[in-house]
Every structure is written in C-alpha cells, then in structure tokens.
Design a protein around this motif. Structure first.
Motif, PDB file in Angstrom:
ATOM      1  N   UNK A 350     -16.662 118.408 -43.573  1.00 62.81           N
ATOM      2  CA  UNK A 350     -17.281 118.899 -44.805  1.00 62.81           C
ATOM      3  C   UNK A 350     -18.654 118.268 -45.030  1.00 62.81           C
ATOM      4  N   UNK A 351     -18.797 116.977 -44.680  1.00 63.35           N
ATOM      5  CA  UNK A 351     -20.096 116.315 -44.808  1.00 63.35           C
ATOM      6  C   UNK A 351     -21.076 116.827 -43.749  1.00 63.35           C
ATOM      7  N   UNK A 352     -20.541 117.104 -42.560  1.00 62.26           N
ATOM      8  CA  UNK A 352     -21.402 117.613 -41.496  1.00 62.26           C
ATOM      9  C   UNK A 352     -21.924 119.006 -41.844  1.00 62.26           C
ATOM     10  N   UNK A 353     -21.089 119.803 -42.482  1.00 58.85           N
ATOM     11  CA  UNK A 353     -21.508 121.129 -42.910  1.00 58.85           C
ATOM     12  C   UNK A 353     -22.665 121.037 -43.902  1.00 58.85           C
ATOM     13  N   UNK A 360     -31.153 123.217 -42.121  1.00 54.03           N
ATOM     14  CA  UNK A 360     -31.546 124.623 -42.019  1.00 54.03           C
ATOM     15  C   UNK A 360     -32.430 125.007 -43.200  1.00 54.03           C
ATOM     16  N   UNK A 361     -32.085 124.543 -44.379  1.00 57.66           N
ATOM     17  CA  UNK A 361     -32.896 124.835 -45.562  1.00 57.66           C
ATOM     18  C   UNK A 361     -34.305 124.272 -45.414  1.00 57.66           C
ATOM     19  N   UNK A 362     -34.421 123.103 -44.812  1.00 54.71           N
ATOM     20  CA  UNK A 362     -35.725 122.464 -44.634  1.00 54.71           C
ATOM     21  C   UNK A 362     -36.539 123.116 -43.516  1.00 54.71           C
ATOM     22  N   UNK A 363     -35.900 123.930 -42.651  1.00 59.69           N
ATOM     23  CA  UNK A 363     -36.643 124.650 -41.620  1.00 59.69           C
ATOM     24  C   UNK A 363     -36.482 124.112 -40.215  1.00 59.69           C
ATOM     25  N   UNK A 383     -35.398 118.509 -28.251  1.00 60.26           N
ATOM     26  CA  UNK A 383     -35.225 119.763 -28.993  1.00 60.26           C
ATOM     27  C   UNK A 383     -33.977 120.501 -28.512  1.00 60.26           C
ATOM     28  N   UNK A 384     -33.733 120.493 -27.205  1.00 53.93           N
ATOM     29  CA  UNK A 384     -32.529 121.130 -26.661  1.00 53.93           C
ATOM     30  C   UNK A 384     -31.278 120.437 -27.202  1.00 53.93           C
ATOM     31  N   UNK A 385     -31.331 119.098 -27.275  1.00 54.09           N
ATOM     32  CA  UNK A 385     -30.182 118.358 -27.812  1.00 54.09           C
ATOM     33  C   UNK A 385     -29.918 118.729 -29.265  1.00 54.09           C
ATOM     34  N   UNK A 386     -30.978 118.834 -30.063  1.00 55.67           N
ATOM     35  CA  UNK A 386     -30.821 119.187 -31.484  1.00 55.67           C
ATOM     36  C   UNK A 386     -30.211 120.580 -31.618  1.00 55.67           C
ATOM     37  N   UNK A 387     -30.744 121.541 -30.852  1.00 53.46           N
ATOM     38  CA  UNK A 387     -30.219 122.901 -30.902  1.00 53.46           C
ATOM     39  C   UNK A 387     -28.749 122.935 -30.479  1.00 53.46           C
ATOM     40  N   UNK A 395     -22.450 128.176 -34.726  1.00 53.84           N
ATOM     41  CA  UNK A 395     -23.305 129.181 -34.062  1.00 53.84           C
ATOM     42  C   UNK A 395     -23.767 130.276 -35.019  1.00 53.84           C
ATOM     43  N   UNK A 396     -22.993 130.538 -36.081  1.00 53.49           N
ATOM     44  CA  UNK A 396     -23.372 131.598 -37.023  1.00 53.49           C
ATOM     45  C   UNK A 396     -24.698 131.307 -37.714  1.00 53.49           C
ATOM     46  N   UNK A 397     -25.013 130.022 -37.896  1.00 56.11           N
ATOM     47  CA  UNK A 397     -26.285 129.655 -38.532  1.00 56.11           C
ATOM     48  C   UNK A 397     -27.447 130.184 -37.696  1.00 56.11           C
ATOM     49  N   UNK A 398     -27.370 130.003 -36.382  1.00 60.55           N
ATOM     50  CA  UNK A 398     -28.443 130.447 -35.494  1.00 60.55           C
ATOM     51  C   UNK A 398     -28.455 131.969 -35.401  1.00 60.55           C
ATOM     52  N   UNK A 399     -27.277 132.591 -35.348  1.00 59.84           N
ATOM     53  CA  UNK A 399     -27.225 134.056 -35.278  1.00 59.84           C
ATOM     54  C   UNK A 399     -27.832 134.674 -36.534  1.00 59.84           C
TER      55      UNK A 399
END
Length: 794
Positions: A350-353, A360-363, A383-387, A395-399
């Motif tokens: 829940x904290x990770x979410x 994501x909100x920050x961009x 950058x690959x590690x972060x993604x 994955x839905x966030x990226x989709x």
C-alpha cells in the motif's frame, strides 16, 4: 486533530527474516479485563479495526531502538515492532512498559532474552548470577578480550551480559582507542585480535551496540578494525574507498540534516554488511538479523523523509526535464532517483502504491522518455532500472500513460517506441540492457496483467496501439536481415538481438489472437523468419523454429492454409536434412514439431507434409514419426473413399446437410473472443444468399426443409469452388487447399462432405464423423468458414 505522537506502523517479522507491514494506526496502553493486565492496543487509522492487542508480560524483553522503535517477541519466532512517527510517542509508551515491568525507563532493554531449552536455561541460571567481567582494555590483554567475547556467543544470556558490560564501561570506544595505538606502532598481531573482537561484537546482534558503532565519530574506526583480517596477506582499504572513492553527489542540495546523516549512515552500514563483514556461515546466518533490520528501517525512514519534502522532489524533476541541464547533472539526478526507487522496495504494497503514484504525478514517465535516449551509459542503465521498478509493480501505469499521449505524440517520441529503439540499439556485447527492456515489453504486453486492470478496455486499447504504432519498429531489424535466401548479417551481436525479437514475437503468438495473426499474414512474417533457418548460429535457427512451433500449436486453419500455400515447411525440411541425423537439439526440435502434427491429427498439415515431402522422409527410420504420419494420412484417404461410396448411394445433399448443421454448432476448444470474430468475419453469404423462407401453406410438410437444403447445397458448392480457385497446393490435400476448381480424382470428389464434416452437434452413431473431426479442433479444412460464420447463427 489527530495525535501524531502515538501514530505508529506495526511490523511483524516473517519466516524469511523480513519485516512485514501490518498496518498504520494509533497505539494506546490500557487495562484489559479479559487479559487481566495492561495491554498495548493498536487501532487502524483507516477504519478503527484492532490491529494489535498485546498484554505487557512481566518477563517479556522489550527493546527500544533508534528513539522511535519498540521491538519484542510474542511467543517463539514471532517478533513485533512498533515504529513511531514521533520520538515523544515512543518515550510515552516505553515508560508505560517499564512501569508495568518495574524497570527504569532509561534502559534500552527491559529483560534478558532467553531462547534455549529448559536444560540450557538451567545451565545459564548460574551464569546470570555473575555479570561478565571484562579484562582491562590494554594492548597486552587483546588476546584475552578476544577469547572472552567469542566464548559469550554460545549462550544468549551470556551475550546479554556481555552487551550490558560493553555498554556500561563504554568499552567499544576504549577498544577503538587501542586500534589507533596499534596502527600507529604497526602492531599487526594486536590488529588481528581487534578484527576478531569486532567480528564477534557484530555477531552479538544487539541494536544498542550498532548505534554506538555506527555513529559518525566511530564508524570509520570500526571499518578500520575489520580491514585486518588474519586470513589475508594484506589489509583491505575499505576506509580509503568510503572516504575518497565513494563520492556523495547531490543533484539537489539536501537541506534536511537528519535526512543527510541517515543517507550517509545507511550507505556505510550497507557497505559493512555486503563488503566488509565476512560471508556468514550457515550457523551464523540469523545472527545478523538485527543488522538487516537496522538497514531496513533506515531505508524506510529515508523514503518517508524524501516523500514528505515536496519541494525537493519537484525541483528534482524540473532538473530532469530541463533541456539546459548538463548531462552530468542529469546523470546524478537519475542515479539518485534509481536509489530512491531501490529503497522503496522495502515498503509494503500500500505504501509502495502511494510512492509510485507520487512519482507518476511528478512526471517520472516523461522524464524517462528523455533520459532513456541520452547517449550516456550510466544514465541509460539507471533509467532502465527505474522503468523496470515501475513496470514490475504496476504495468497499467505505463499503459495508461502511453494511451493518453497516443494522439498528441509523434511515433518516434512515444515511450513504448523509445523502449523498443533502445532495446534494438543496445551496444553492450552481452545485450544486458536489451534483455532487461525485452522483459519490460513482455510484462506490458502480457494479457494476464491486463485482465486484472480496473480499466476493462485496457487490453483491446493497448494491443491496438502496439500493433498500429510499434510492431513495425520491433520487426524492422528482422525484416532488414532476411531479404534474401540467407541472413544478411551473421555477427554475434546481430543474431543475439534477433533472438530477443523472436522470443518476444513468440510470446505474442502464444498470448495474442487476431492482432499478431493479421501482422504475420499481411507481412508474410513467418516466411521471413524461416530465412533464419539457414543461419550458422544454431540458437537462432532454434528461435525461428520455436516461432513456427508456437503458430502450429494454435491449430488455427488460417495459419495452416498460410503455411501450406507458402510451402513453409521447405526451410524446416531443408534444415533437417542438412543436420544429417546428428543427435542434437535441432534434430529433436524438428522431430517434435512433426510429432505434434501427428498426435494432434492436424489433417491439413499432415496431408501437405506427406504429399510434398513423403518421398524425401520415407527413409528416416531411426524414429517412427514420419511412418506414423504416412499411416495417419492413409487412414484419412480411406475415410475419404468411404465417404465417396456413402455419398454416391445416399445422395450428396442428404449426406452433406447433417454434417453442415453439425459444423455450424460445435464449439471449438478455444472459441475466438468477440473482437476476433469481428476482425475476421467478412462472409455474409449464408445469411444473404440462403434465407430459409417459410414453406407455402399448401406444400408438403417437408417442402420447407428440402427448399432450405437445396439453397445450402448451392452455397456449399460455391464455397468449395472458391477455395479451390484461390489456394495453391497439391491436388490431394484437403479441398480447402486444392488447386483444381473441378477435381477429377476419385479420392477428391467427396471432399465436399470432407470440408463440412466438423460437427458442432454430436449425433449418436456418427462415430466416423466424430473421429474425423477430432484432433483438438485443429484438423481438417473448413476452419475458416466455421470461425467466420459462427456469429451469424448465434
């Protein structure tokens, strides 16, 4: 207003010695009549439910750690921890615990921890009577000190007594003073003794000792003591690395001094655990659990402190997105963000979410579009590690982000295409980044994770987007390399990359339906991939073969007709013959493919293989696969002749109609979903050309039926002729692949019922039809008509 002093997180230690978050709430201490004693109670701040009710037992050992933690054990192997938001709340509850147990609140632990059997407890009673007496802290007594500390490790009570003695006499700082003296006079023997002493102190597994050793003024001296391992010819240079080589770079200046100190401390303690301390033996594995907990809670606290500082994160993302930011500064920002995400792995779901929603909100995703494309290996890797962190968690966030920006972004600037481009352009000889990005794409394209999404249309929308905007980018290097009869490039880097592309395409064939099918048929993709069967790299040959095997496994007649029309078994047979019977993986994989066709009774492919390659393969005798295929083919032909005889005596129309009706209504093992039906359904002839009109009132009772049967029979004839004219192939293959519009061979003339005998309604006594229509729904022609027309009769 909520009392933040008593706001706590409740943790429980699991079987893997990791802390699980049991929830956030508010703690109180009160008398519980049912338990007959004062208890600690934690109620969830979300709904007020009871998270914890624990009676303060008079003999339970409570430990106070890092000013905001209280840790204790409930029964055997069940540790609990309360992490307070504020120090004042921790002090308040600690005083209550000490009051119940009759202890001074200034202590860090209220009881001796006893974990042995009854016999061991009895033995330790005499030990506990007398406290541990430490020798005078002198250079000449270092060997005695080492022996004493090591001897106390065998008994938990002795460990507690030794810990108390070390604390009360400030013995650790005295030992560190001796360390300076030994180094100054180069007393190597004394330094070796100090190494053993501090190694044993770590194995005491006491948080209070760690807090002393990890303070800013002592931690480097502790690391220095651990440099002088007696088993090494020369001391290590850990202090030199930590002071000079490990540089702390601030992308954005950190003004919170507590946060800065916690970051430095956590890095150094992690270095001690991972690098400095020797690898623990099987018997010592759990002896450093407190050190792991120390690092764990430090990381959780760092993430919380950074999350709470909104200005810091806002400035960080502005720096990442600014075109004027120097590459070095941007690299430092990305590396910091990577560590930030790494620390977040210690958070509970829940904290990770909440953590990733903040990013994501920050961009974070538009920032990654920039940093992934930067020609700096460290920036790209981070950058690959972060993604990867983001996609693995959600994955839905990226989709969702990709779909939201689909209409206002050029294709080459879309995040998904940037990921594919970076995968294809990886210059690493081992393709480390490409492999990682392929894993990211695989998660994004996995329908299983889409089905669990709140957005019901996510699967259709995202796959439509991928096959419209991105698939051509993915297959471009494959098409470029297969323009001739052989692969154009055979260097190791290129074939490794093509292997990754094939692996991803095979995944798509297995998990996607009409999207990948349309791509393969329109672009003649399988033919191009089978050019790789002539590669000199066996793993690439196997990759191409695996792709074809995935297609055949679907038992889809669209694919089967495409393979037959293009004669696409030729490269496979060619590779099999060139292998010349060598007992290797390629030989086994090709044999397994034909074995599958035989076992699943895929009639169209079986007939095609036997009629076109039977003469070539009949001499293969070390396996029975091809002989069995020929036997299966002969059985099919015998049934065709039998049907010819039956149809000649009964009449074609009467023989065909029951089969036609059964064809229309039997469900296949895997019915296409609604979107797939709409995609391929372009045939309206049954509905438009053969309406079953009502019979005349004065007609014979069966006139209506005969009229309908005649109409259906005409459509059947037209379908058969149409298929025969448009599909190239041997004359004796199923009629759906025949070349002659008017067959003349005796064994082909009865192919009209052959085409339509895949019944959807099983009729009693029709065993021949049932057997012929088996094979998992993959055998026989007419699969296209069945798939295309099913909606018309639903």
């Amino acid at each position: 207003m909520t009392d933040t002093r008593r706001r706590v997180k409740l943790y429980a230690l699991n079987a893997d010695r990791q802390w699980d978050d049991r929830g956030t709430g508010h703690v109180s201490s009160c008398y519980v009549e049912r338990l007959k004693g004062t208890s600690l109670m934690v109620r969830a701040e979300s709904d007020g439910s009871l998270l914890l009710e624990s009676k303060i037992q008079p003999d339970t050992a409570y430990q106070k750690q890092q000013d905001t933690l209280i840790v204790w054990s409930e029964g055997d192997n069940f540790d609990l921890a309360l992490s307070f938001q504020e120090k004042a709340g921790c002090d308040e509850i600690w005083e209550k615990i000490c009051q119940v147990q009759g202890k001074d609140p200034s202590v860090e632990i209220t009881q001796d921890i006893v974990e042995e059997s009854e016999d061991e407890r009895f033995d330790d009673i005499s030990d506990s009577v007398q406290p541990v007496e430490l020798p005078a802290c002198e250079m000449g007594r270092l060997e005695d000190i080492s022996e004493l500390v090591n001897s106390c490790l065998v008994s938990p009570v002795r460990k507690d007594k030794l810990t108390a003695a070390l604390e009360s006499q400030h013995y650790i700082k005295k030992l560190l003073n001796l360390f300076h003296m030994c180094e100054d006079i180069e007393n190597i023997e004394g330094l070796h003794h100090l190494y053993e002493i501090f190694k044993s102190i770590f194995l005491l597994n006491k948080n209070t000792l760690f807090e002393t050793m990890f303070a800013d003024d002592t931690i480097f001296d502790v690391v220095g003591c651990l440099e002088y391992d007696p088993s090494l010819p020369q001391p290590k240079k850990h202090r030199e690395y930590l002071r000079e080589l490990a540089k702390f770079r601030e992308a954005i200046p950190i003004k919170n001094k507590d946060l800065l100190a916690k970051i430095h401390q956590t890095y150094r303690v992690q270095y001690i655990q991972d690098i400095v301390l020797p690898t623990p033996t099987v018997f010592e594995d759990n002896l450093l659990s407190t050190l792991s907990s120390f690092i764990f809670f430090n990381k959780v606290e760092i993430v919380k402190l950074i999350e709470d500082d909104e200005k810091f994160l806002t400035d960080l993302f502005k720096l990442l997105m600014d075109d004027k930011t120097p590459d070095i500064k941007r690299r430092d920002s990305v590396l910091f963000l990577k560590e930030f995400c790494n620390f977040s792995q210690n958070l509970q779901p829940q904290d990770k979410d909440a953590f990733y929603k903040t990013l994501v909100t920050l961009g974070i995703l538009p920032a990654l579009e920039i940093t992934l494309s930067i020609d700096d290996q460290k920036t790209k890797t981070a950058s690959i590690d972060i993604l990867t962190y983001i996609v693995e968690f959600s994955p839905s966030v990226v989709r969702d982000y990709t779909l939201q920006h689909a209409n206002n972004t050029e294709e080459e600037h879309m995040l998904l295409n940037i990921v594919i481009e970076q995968m294809l352009q990886d210059r690493d000889p081992e393709l480390g980044g490409a492999v990682q990005l392929m894993g990211v794409l695989r998660i994004l394209l996995d329908p299983e994770s889409m089905l669990a999404s709140v957005n019901k249309s996510e699967k259709a929308d995202f796959l439509n987007f991928f096959y419209k905007h991105s698939i051509q980018t993915l297959i471009a290097p494959l098409l470029d390399n297969t323009t001739g009869e052989k692969p154009l490039k055979e260097d190791y880097h290129t074939v490794q990359l093509l292997g990754l592309v094939l692996e991803l395409l095979s995944f798509c064939v297995e998990h996607h339906t009409y999207h990948i099918k349309t791509c393969i048929l329109n672009k003649d993709l399988l033919r191009r991939i089978l050019v790789l069967m002539r590669s000199t790299h066996t793993f690439l040959v196997l990759g191409a073969l695996r792709f074809m095997r995935k297609i055949i496994a679907l038992k889809d007649e669209y694919y089967n007709r495409y393979i037959i029309k293009g004669n696409l078994f030729a490269p496979v047979i060619d590779a099999f013959l060139r292998n010349n019977g060598r007992y290797n993986l390629l030989d086994s994989a090709i044999l397994e493919l034909f074995e599958f066709i035989k076992l699943e009774d895929i009639k169209s492919l079986c007939s095609h293989v036997v009629e076109n390659y039977g003469k070539i393969l009949e001499d293969i005798e070390y396996v029975q696969t091809f002989k069995a295929l020929k036997t299966r083919y002969d059985q099919h032909q015998d049934k065709l002749k039998e049907r010819e005889r039956v149809s000649g005596s009964v009449g074609v129309t009467e023989a065909v109609v029951p089969s036609l009706l059964r064809t229309r209504y039997r469900r296949e093992a895997r019915a296409p979903d609604e979107e797939e039906e709409m995609w391929f359904n372009d045939d309206d002839e049954l509905e438009d050309e053969a309406p079953l009109e009502s019979a005349q009132p004065h007609a014979h009772p069966h006139a209506h039926t005969h009229h309908g049967l005649d109409a259906i029979g005409k459509i059947v004839e037209k379908k058969v002729c149409s298929n025969a004219e448009t599909v190239n192939g041997p004359t004796r293959v199923l009629l759906s692949t025949a070349t002659s519009p008017k067959p003349t061979h005796a064994d082909v003339q009865v192919s009209t019922p052959r085409l339509l005998n895949k019944g959807l309604v099983d009729y009693d006594g029709d065993s021949d039809e049932e057997e012929d229509g088996g094979g998992g729904g993959g055998g026989g022609g007419g699969g296209e008509e069945r798939d295309a027309k099913r909606p018309r009769l639903s």
